[in-house]
Enzyme design. Structure first.
Site, PDB file in Angstrom:
ATOM      1  N   ARG A 137       0.828  -1.216   0.000  1.00 36.52           N
ATOM      2  CA  ARG A 137       0.000   0.000   0.000  1.00 36.52           C
ATOM      3  C   ARG A 137       0.860   1.263   0.000  1.00 36.52           C
ATOM      4  NH1 ARG A 137      -5.010  -1.463   4.075  1.00 36.52           N
ATOM      5  NH2 ARG A 137      -6.406  -2.262   2.458  1.00 36.52           N
ATOM      6  N   GLY A 140      -6.370  -9.206   1.733  1.00 35.85           N
ATOM      7  CA  GLY A 140      -5.083  -9.504   2.366  1.00 35.85           C
ATOM      8  C   GLY A 140      -4.572 -10.915   2.104  1.00 35.85           C
ATOM      9  N   GLY A 199     -12.084  -4.753   2.136  1.00 39.32           N
ATOM     10  CA  GLY A 199     -13.511  -4.445   2.227  1.00 39.32           C
ATOM     11  C   GLY A 199     -13.985  -3.575   1.073  1.00 39.32           C
TER      12      GLY A 199
END
Ligand code: 3PG
Ligand code: MG
Length: 394
Positions: free
Chosen positions: A37, A348, A371
């Site tokens: 990220r 993940g 999500g």
């Protein structure tokens, strides 16, 4: 989806506030375990720096209590990693909401964990206004947090002089739209993971759209139960058998398919030393735990993947962390790598599987969302994207 894009804006000399998702996994000592990220957030930051903006970046980390910054909440380790990746020091600014700090053009600072600010999670308007006052341009690049309406992902977009999508946000929207709006068929979805309950909405949505719905892990066990199989001591949710049945009925009515395992890998415990047995699914005993799909099933899934036009992947089909239960996920990963289909993957565990089997280069798009990835696929309006859409025309 129409949103302003950072790359279309002149940022020279401007104060740019970037909301990124730098919520990365850490070990107990706070070391960053996986920095995808952070790397994915670099293009927007570099674009702003290269074009002479004064850059402020913030993110949440974890789910802290508002009003305090505990040792485990700080973005300090992330500031260090960001500095390494940008080859320049990144100052960490605490107590930044009311301003009072300087950022020069061509400089980047990291603003401490935004979820530690009072009012962040409730999307407090006063907080959003204060943050908006810090900048000339607000950039939302936090796709992973786009399903949350919080002050840095939503409220601030209403009050900042300009609100736009960053490069990562833009790439995520483009890739996920490509897989959902007019996908090349057959459209194959892989939904693995422990619980049907956490993925029920996505399963139901996908059941209306996809040609094949591959389920894995505890989810597959619940589907096996629903179709009358014995699953021994396997992880499952018997209370959701009806829901699983409903998903299979929707698929069947459309002439689509939920391919269930015909053989499985079982053991009596989940551990690195557990002894694994490959057996036909009819032979699962009362004390067996199903921890992977067997080779026949793997081959069938690989064949489905080989003929797919588009693949949407969230979740492994076995406990791939242990090698004796990794075969199914490995075979699937390899089939995806060799397939000509456009594959988007997110979540993940999926990212960990992609890393373990070294197929990152062969996956069409790897989403930084967990999500948010699922909610986008469900067709839900993500509040952070909606907030940018609302500012498209001004
Ligand atoms: C994630 O890790 O999924 C995102 O960063 C969102 O985090 P959250 O679930 O705590 O809002
Ligand atoms: Mg999360």
């Amino acid at each position: 989806m129409q949103v302003k894009k950072l790359v279309d804006l002149n940022v020279a000399g401007k104060r740019v506030f970037i909301r990124a998702d730098l919520n990365v996994p850490q070990d107990e000592a706070g070391n960053i375990v996986e920095d995808t990220r952070i790397r994915a957030s670099l293009p927007s930051i570099k674009y702003c720096l290269d074009n002479g903006a004064a850059v402020m970046v913030t993110s949440h980390l974890g789910r802290p209590t508002e009003g305090e910054v505990r040792a485990e909440d700080t973005l300090a380790p992330i500031a260090v990693r960001l500095g390494e990746l940008l080859s320049k020091p990144v100052r960490l600014i605490r107590d930044w909401v009311d301003g009072g700090f300087e950022v020069k053009p061509g400089e980047v600072v990291l603003l401490e964990n935004c979820r530690c600010n009072k009012g962040e999670k409730k999307d407090n308007e006063e907080l959003a206004k204060k943050m908006a006052a810090l900048c000339d341009i607000y950039v939302n690049d936090a796709f992973g947090t786009a399903h949350r309406a919080e002050a840095t992902t939503h409220g601030i977009a209403r009050f900042a002089p300009v609100a736009c999508a960053g490069m990562l946000m833009g790439a995520e929207i483009d890739a996920l739209s490509k897989a959902t709006e007019n996908p090349a068929r057959p459209l194959v979805a892989i939904v693995g993971g422990a619980k049907v309950s956490s993925k029920l909405t996505i399963l139901k949505t996908l059941a209306q759209k996809v040609d094949q719905l591959i389920v894995g892990g505890g989810i597959a066990n619940t589907f096996l139960l629903a179709s009358g199989h014995r699953i021994g001591d396997s992880l499952a949710e018997p209370e959701l058998v009806k829901e699983a049945q409903a998903v299979m009925d929707i698929m069947k009515a459309r002439g689509a398919e939920v391919p269930l395992p015909v053989d499985v890998v079982v053991a009596d415990e989940v551990s690195a030393l557990a002894r694994a047995n490959r057996i036909p699914v009819e032979e699962v005993g009362p004390h067996d735990r199903i921890l992977d799909v067997g080779p026949k099933t793997s081959a069938k899934l690989a064949d489905i993947i080989a003929h797919a036009g588009t693949i949407v992947w969230n979740g492994p089909v076995g406990v791939f962390e242990h090698n004796q239960f990794a075969g199914g996920t490995k075979m699937m990963a390899s089939a995806i790598a060799h397939s000509d289909a456009f594959c988007i993957a997110g979540g993940g565990d999926t990212l960990a599987a992609i890393a373990k089997f070294h197929i990152a280069q062969d996956v069409g798009y790897i989403s930084t969302g967990g999500g948010a990835f699922l909610e986008f696929l469900e067709g839900k309006t993500l509040p952070a994207i909606a907030a940018l859409e609302a500012r498209f025309n001004d």
